[in-house]
Scaffold this motif. Structure first.
Motif: not given
Length: 715
Positions: A139-164
């Motif tokens: 998440a990034t915020v830009y107070p001078q512009e009263s603006a912000y952004e966000y994004v989410v990454y989901i990483t499988n760092d295990g040994q098996a497939n996740t569920e759906i």
């Protein structure tokens, strides 16, 4: 999960932590409803708040935090509340059969805070005991512009497939009565940037959906949602399929937006990452429509547009031609003809047609795929053209289309060393002249092959501007490649690969990038973080002289995209002036014709030099947008720091009057201004208040006619 506050310190920035209301994810409406179209840290000391270039990293265990009350004059309230309680963060998804709303039940594994240009970026890694994957929130915020952004990454760092994982989206609430969504339609589809407005009080739903895989064709993933005494600009950064469903509950005075990739229902294999779109927001309150637009423009200019060598993208005026039918000798003859007449372009743009077919033969567009330079026409690999550009301080902008292979598959595979057939996705646009196999940028090995081919051309030719086109809808190929338990995953990996390709080009060359997809088809927020939308429509390729459409497009587009290209095809003073833009292609019809009128073009270059510094200023529309052909078009750029600017006033060909009174905007009402033009039609000195209230009367000798008004303080 315990509530906590993220506290980040930069010059004049306080930290920033907040909560946006969240509604649970619901099934999306498969039928879009269209709008009516036309329109734990101690309190900081002063020393703490000084600018620092350090990356601030917390301990891996969650610290005890004393809640800090942000300075309301510097806070971005919605962001502050959003980040102060991640339990209610507006992320929704299903894991198997279990629904998750926000990060409730997640543990914070790590956190990192980093000063970025004009803002602060927070990177948090969270885990849930029932889900074998790391969730990274950036998440990034830009107070001078009263603006912000966000994004989410989901990483499988295990040994098996996740569920759906399915129904992955953001569900965001905005509190306030009388909500109205406004914006413009996208390129193509017969809607070419037409403004629209949708009153959610009377029609409680507004659904937008991109299904083609090119995110800004016909639809436009940018919105102005006004409500109460303010509102929010919203941008969806996803260069693929996406949806945005707005609904208003009148009894609660709450508007809910659900937004995400078009269709996700997939497991994540070990080592894979699934990501969401990037969401961008600009908050405003108590300002009129002009200032709303300029708040968005300031965010876009300062926080979206990529800086090159730490500076805003320069304005350019230059020339362009197809590479098809061109040779090194002919290109240099044309460029030297411009130079001989006192015109040295800032940019040399060579478009499609510089490559060969499968067997090294000369081909024309759209026979793309090899990305091998045609050395029969360019014996030195275009190096002398790149050298001309370098010696004359010009950018050499070259066209690429690396995602479409339109050659015989067997011949292509035989002629392209190292390319694997499994890197080709299925055929799209079958039976048409654009029939293609999509090259799968979601495959890392394939992407490296594409990157190497691009680098060979850039290095050989001395290219300093990279233009990427994409002339097919990829969604059918993505979907055809998905297994039943991998819906949306081909697209998700492809989008990440496309962005990674651009990031690799930027990292290696620091190069200017232009985003094109049959015109303005791929101009989402993520793409605009890396490139600029020069060729915003293909309409003018076949309709060169449609200045009625150009006037309408340009007037509304400047509110959303501060930087784009206009191009003149046939010269007249009216047409040249109508094409003044941050990136202007101003050229003669034939540089090698002895009867060419160079004086008119030289005049245009001289005029452009006098106004180019104002394009990053505040923007105002001086005439109301209308589809009516009987009209004048007026727009204005004004730099409040310089206290000067210019206005472009055009009497269109079908206008019924040669005289019009135009009211200026954005001036200091108490100051005197001197208004002149290039043709001696206007010479007025008046107070800002008079110029804004009563205006300037402009009379032109004929129609069509374009007038450039220079606005400067009176001495």
């Amino acid at each position: 999960m315990r509530k906590y506050l993220l506290l980040i310190l930069t010059a004049g920035l306080l930290l920033l932590c907040m909560t946006v209301g969240l509604a649970s994810c619901t099934d999306t409406d498969p039928t879009p409803e269209t709008s009516d179209t036309p329109t734990d840290a101690p309190k900081p000391t002063p020393e703490d708040t000084a600018m620092t270039d350090e990356i601030i990293t917390s301990a891996e265990t969650e610290p005890e935090i004393e809640l800090f009350q942000p300075d309301p004059e510097r806070a971005v309230p919605r962001y502050d509340t959003l980040m102060s309680n991640l339990d209610t963060f507006p992320l929704c998804f299903k894991y198997g059969k279990t629904e998750y709303n926000g990060f409730e039940g997640f543990a914070l594994e790590s956190e990192n805070y980093e000063n970025v240009d004009r803002g602060v970026k927070s990177t948090l890694v969270l885990r849930h005991p029932e889900i074998p994957a790391a969730f990274k929130l950036v998440a990034t915020v830009y107070p001078q512009e009263s603006a912000y952004e966000y994004v989410v990454y989901i990483t499988n760092d295990g040994q098996a497939n996740t569920e759906i994982i399915s129904d992955l989206c953001f569900s965001i609430q905005f509190e306030g009565e009388n909500p109205v969504i406004s914006g413009i339609k996208g390129d193509a589809g017969g809607v070419n940037y037409t403004p629209y407005e949708h009153d959610l009080s009377s029609r409680s739903r507004y659904n937008d959906r991109s299904t083609s895989g090119r995110p800004s064709h016909a639809v436009f993933p940018y919105y102005n949602l006004s409500y109460g005494n303010g509102g929010t600009f919203i941008a969806i950064g996803w260069p693929g399929t996406w949806y945005a469903n707005y609904s208003y509950k009148k009894s609660a005075k709450v508007t809910t937006l659900e937004a995400g990739q078009g269709n996700i229902a997939t497991y994540i294999a070990p080592g894979e990452t699934l990501r969401t779109p990037l969401m961008g927001f600009v908050e405003y309150e108590g300002v009129d429509a002009d200032e709303q637009a300029n708040m968005w423009r300031r965010y876009y200019i300062n926080d979206v547009m990529r800086k090159i060598d730490g500076e805003l993208t320069p304005t350019y005026v230059g020339v362009a031609n197809m590479s098809q039918g061109m040779t090194t000798k002919k290109e240099l003859l044309m460029l030297n003809a411009y130079k001989a007449h006192g015109i040295v372009p800032d940019v040399i743009w060579m478009d499609a047609g510089w490559y060969t077919g499968s067997a090294g033969e000369s081909v024309a567009w759209p026979q793309t795929g090899s990305m091998d330079i045609d050395y029969t026409r360019f014996p030195d690999g275009m190096a002398s053209i790149g050298e001309f550009a370098e010696k004359n301080d010009a950018m050499f902008l070259l066209w690429f289309e690396p995602e479409n292979m339109r050659l015989d598959t067997e011949a292509f595979l035989a002629g392209q060393e190292g390319f694997k057939e499994e890197w080709l996705l299925s055929t799209v646009a079958e039976g048409s002249w654009l029939q293609s196999r999509i090259i799968n940028l979601g495959n890392p090995e394939c992407r490296e092959w594409v990157f190497a081919k691009i680098c060979r051309v850039i290095d050989a030719a001395g290219v300093t501007g990279y233009r990427q086109d994409f002339n097919n809808d990829p969604a059918p190929a993505w979907q055809a490649n998905d297994a039943a338990d991998r819906k949306g995953m081909t697209e998700n990996q492809y989008v990440q690969g496309y962005l990674a390709l651009w990031d690799a080009i930027i990292e290696k060359y620091g190069i200017f990038i232009d985003s094109c997809a049959s015109g303005g088809g791929r101009n989402d927020l993520e793409s605009m973080k890396r490139g600029v939308p020069l060729h915003y429509t293909d309409w003018f390729d076949g309709n060169h002289e449609d200045y009625d459409m150009k006037g309408k497009n340009t007037q509304v587009l400047f509110k959303w995209f501060p930087y784009f290209k206009n191009e003149v095809y046939q010269n007249s003073l009216y047409k040249l002036r109508m094409n003044y833009a941050p990136f202007s292609l101003l050229k003669v019809e034939s540089a090698l014709d002895k009867d060419t009128d160079w004086g008119l073009l030289k005049q245009a270059y001289d005029e452009y030099d006098l106004i180019r510094k104002y394009f990053y200023g505040n923007y105002y529309t001086l005439t109301e947008w209308t589809a009516n052909a009987d009209r004048w078009d007026g727009r204005m750029f004004f730099d409040p720091e310089l206290d000067e600017g210019f206005a472009s006033i055009a009497c269109q060909e079908t206008s019924s009057k040669l005289t019009n009174t135009i009211c200026l905007k954005g001036l200091d009402p108490e100051k005197q201004y001197h208004i002149t033009d290039f043709d001696g039609l206007v010479d007025v000195t008046a107070k800002g208040a008079d110029l804004m209230e009563h205006g300037i009367t402009v009379t032109v000798p004929e129609q069509p006619y374009a007038v450039i008004l220079l606005i400067k303080p009176a001495e």
